[in-house]
Design a protein around this motif. Structure first.
Motif, PDB file in Angstrom:
ATOM      1  N   PHE A  40       0.844  -1.183   0.000  1.00 40.01           N
ATOM      2  CA  PHE A  40       0.000   0.000   0.000  1.00 40.01           C
ATOM      3  C   PHE A  40       0.884   1.239   0.000  1.00 40.01           C
ATOM      4  CE2 PHE A  40      -2.003  -3.421   2.285  1.00 40.01           C
ATOM      5  CZ  PHE A  40      -3.352  -3.374   1.974  1.00 40.01           C
ATOM      6  N   TYR A  41       0.549   2.189  -0.857  1.00 37.73           N
ATOM      7  CA  TYR A  41       1.274   3.450  -0.840  1.00 37.73           C
ATOM      8  C   TYR A  41       0.737   4.382   0.230  1.00 37.73           C
ATOM      9  CZ  TYR A  41       4.235   2.952  -4.931  1.00 37.73           C
ATOM     10  OH  TYR A  41       5.219   2.566  -5.791  1.00 37.73           O
ATOM     11  N   GLU A  42       1.657   5.092   0.855  1.00 31.45           N
ATOM     12  CA  GLU A  42       1.342   6.215   1.712  1.00 31.45           C
ATOM     13  C   GLU A  42       2.243   7.356   1.262  1.00 31.45           C
ATOM     14  OE1 GLU A  42       1.531   5.228   5.848  1.00 31.45           O
ATOM     15  OE2 GLU A  42       0.380   3.382   5.586  1.00 31.45           O
ATOM     16  N   ASN A  43       1.688   8.234   0.430  1.00 33.64           N
ATOM     17  CA  ASN A  43       2.464   9.295  -0.219  1.00 33.64           C
ATOM     18  C   ASN A  43       3.598   8.666  -1.034  1.00 33.64           C
ATOM     19  OD1 ASN A  43       0.849  11.389   0.865  1.00 33.64           O
ATOM     20  ND2 ASN A  43       1.923  11.168   2.817  1.00 33.64           N
ATOM     21  N   ARG A  44       4.864   8.985  -0.745  1.00 34.98           N
ATOM     22  CA  ARG A  44       5.985   8.455  -1.521  1.00 34.98           C
ATOM     23  C   ARG A  44       6.488   7.110  -0.992  1.00 34.98           C
ATOM     24  NH1 ARG A  44       9.480  11.953  -4.552  1.00 34.98           N
ATOM     25  NH2 ARG A  44       8.409  13.862  -5.124  1.00 34.98           N
ATOM     26  N   ARG A 101      11.199   8.126  -4.043  1.00 36.49           N
ATOM     27  CA  ARG A 101       9.914   7.491  -3.794  1.00 36.49           C
ATOM     28  C   ARG A 101      10.033   5.988  -4.021  1.00 36.49           C
ATOM     29  NH1 ARG A 101       5.452   9.597  -6.041  1.00 36.49           N
ATOM     30  NH2 ARG A 101       6.283  11.626  -6.688  1.00 36.49           N
ATOM     31  N   HIS A 102       9.188   5.219  -3.371  1.00 31.06           N
ATOM     32  CA  HIS A 102       9.146   3.780  -3.589  1.00 31.06           C
ATOM     33  C   HIS A 102       8.467   3.462  -4.912  1.00 31.06           C
ATOM     34  CE1 HIS A 102       9.574   2.452   0.901  1.00 31.06           C
ATOM     35  NE2 HIS A 102      10.731   2.698   0.317  1.00 31.06           N
ATOM     36  N   TRP A 103       8.971   2.427  -5.576  1.00 27.35           N
ATOM     37  CA  TRP A 103       8.334   1.849  -6.756  1.00 27.35           C
ATOM     38  C   TRP A 103       7.969   0.402  -6.427  1.00 27.35           C
ATOM     39  CZ3 TRP A 103       8.100   4.086 -11.887  1.00 27.35           C
ATOM     40  CH2 TRP A 103       8.553   5.416 -11.917  1.00 27.35           C
ATOM     41  N   LEU A 104       6.792  -0.025  -6.858  1.00 19.90           N
ATOM     42  CA  LEU A 104       6.304  -1.384  -6.629  1.00 19.90           C
ATOM     43  C   LEU A 104       6.097  -2.084  -7.964  1.00 19.90           C
ATOM     44  CD1 LEU A 104       3.536  -0.634  -3.962  1.00 19.90           C
ATOM     45  CD2 LEU A 104       5.844  -1.490  -3.525  1.00 19.90           C
ATOM     46  N   PHE A 105       6.367  -3.393  -7.977  1.00 20.62           N
ATOM     47  CA  PHE A 105       6.251  -4.171  -9.214  1.00 20.62           C
ATOM     48  C   PHE A 105       5.822  -5.596  -8.884  1.00 20.62           C
ATOM     49  CE2 PHE A 105       8.118  -7.163 -12.260  1.00 20.62           C
ATOM     50  CZ  PHE A 105       7.729  -6.631 -13.483  1.00 20.62           C
ATOM     51  N   ALA A 106       4.881  -6.125  -9.663  1.00 23.61           N
ATOM     52  CA  ALA A 106       4.484  -7.526  -9.562  1.00 23.61           C
ATOM     53  C   ALA A 106       4.267  -8.066 -10.972  1.00 23.61           C
ATOM     54  CB  ALA A 106       3.211  -7.683  -8.731  1.00 23.61           C
ATOM     55  N   HIS A 107       4.582  -9.336 -11.162  1.00 21.57           N
ATOM     56  CA  HIS A 107       4.603  -9.945 -12.502  1.00 21.57           C
ATOM     57  C   HIS A 107       3.894 -11.284 -12.487  1.00 21.57           C
ATOM     58  CE1 HIS A 107       7.194 -12.579 -15.341  1.00 21.57           C
ATOM     59  NE2 HIS A 107       6.267 -12.000 -16.087  1.00 21.57           N
ATOM     60  N   ASN A 108       3.140 -11.536 -13.526  1.00 22.03           N
ATOM     61  CA  ASN A 108       2.544 -12.845 -13.779  1.00 22.03           C
ATOM     62  C   ASN A 108       3.057 -13.323 -15.120  1.00 22.03           C
ATOM     63  OD1 ASN A 108       0.879 -15.028 -14.438  1.00 22.03           O
ATOM     64  ND2 ASN A 108      -0.817 -13.713 -15.035  1.00 22.03           N
ATOM     65  N   ASN A 178       4.465   4.048  -9.050  1.00 18.72           N
ATOM     66  CA  ASN A 178       5.351   4.943  -8.293  1.00 18.72           C
ATOM     67  C   ASN A 178       4.576   5.681  -7.203  1.00 18.72           C
ATOM     68  OD1 ASN A 178       3.821   6.720  -9.784  1.00 18.72           O
ATOM     69  ND2 ASN A 178       5.545   7.634 -10.878  1.00 18.72           N
ATOM     70  N   GLY A 179       3.340   5.259  -6.945  1.00 16.27           N
ATOM     71  CA  GLY A 179       2.505   5.916  -5.952  1.00 16.27           C
ATOM     72  C   GLY A 179       1.709   7.070  -6.500  1.00 16.27           C
TER      73      GLY A 179
END
Length: 276
Positions: A40-44, A101-108, A178-179
């Motif tokens: 879950f993003y919280e701002n950056r 900032r945090h970056w999130l990634f998920a792959h199928n 990237n949020g």
């Protein structure tokens, strides 16, 4: 293969309803029992929950179902391992930092014979093709823009170019955020729905649970949910086209592009679909 769940919103929203149905597929109503994660993003910044136990049996997943964390961007993943051991380090979503900032990634999917030469700042922690692909994308963004954070249009163009390269290796369904925005790419299966005023009742496919969103959401709310397979059976979900890359901003799709899938990869993708 794995399954993906993403949410992009105009205002902070909780994902407990969608995640309850999605979690059942992690070893309950489906066979994706090799771990899960949700962030879950919280701002950056972001808060990330991972477990290498089946999602349908995980106390961590039970916590998420009961804990209405509100966020404008959420990515979740249930794993069916193709590469990498059943360890926490191989659970998605993966997290990296860029431009403060945090970056999130998920792959199928499954990227075959994919062994990039990673010698810069982004290195995989686990053994998956997914995390290697994420590192390649982060390296590519940093090389292209340096210390300047791109706007959404520039980001979309850059991710489209890297997706065109990576999709040559196999099935590459993914979510990245990237949020501020969320991008989703479909090689085989991906769907989305936009929920906006006037909100209606939704009923989950995987468990007998309904929510009347008109009672929980306000007029200005707008929510896009992206998932591998539709989560509800009384709403109209839109299927991505094979090769389609889409950007979501403030709860709505903003940009899209069809990225060519090479013929040999396309035939392999079709064979993978026939075996699911």
């Amino acid at each position: 293969m794995c399954q993906l769940l993403g949410m992009n919103c105009a205002t902070p929203t909780d994902i407990t309803f969608s995640f309850t149905g999605f979690a059942a597929r992690g070893g309950g109503t489906d066979h994706h029992a090799d771990g899960f994660g949700i962030a879950f993003y919280e701002n950056r910044g972001s808060r990330c929950f991972l477990d290498n136990a089946p999602c349908c049996q995980s106390p961590v997943a039970d916590l998420i179902k009961r804990y209405p964390i509100k966020s404008r961007n959420v990515i979740a993943h249930i794993r069916k391992a193709t590469q990498g051991a059943l360890e926490l380090e191989n659970c998605h979503p993966f997290v990296r930092e860029l431009w403060g900032r945090h970056w999130l990634f998920a792959h199928n999917g499954d990227l075959k014979t994919f062994a990039p030469d990673l010698r810069s700042g982004y290195m995989p922690i686990g053994q998956t093709d997914s995390e290697r692909a994420f590192c390649v994308m982060m390296d590519g963004l940093r090389a292209r823009f340096g210390t300047r954070e791109p706007d959404d249009a520039e980001l979309f163009t850059a991710v489209a170019g890297m997706t065109a390269e990576l999709t040559r290796y196999g099935v590459f369904n993914f979510l990245i955020s990237n949020g501020r925005c969320m991008l989703a790419h479909c090689s085989t299966n991906l769907y989305y729905i936009v929920r906006a005023w006037p909100f209606q009742v939704a009923h989950l496919v995987d468990t007998d649970m309904s929510v009347d969103f008109s009672q929980t959401n306000a007029r200005g709310d707008c929510v896009s949910v992206i998932t591998t397979k539709p989560l509800t059976d009384n709403e109209t979900w839109t299927a991505f086209q094979p090769g389609e890359l889409m950007m979501f901003v403030d709860g709505r799709p903003q940009s899209n592009r069809i990225i060519d899938i090479p013929e040999d990869v396309r035939l392999s993708n079709q064979a993978n679909l026939a075996c699911v």
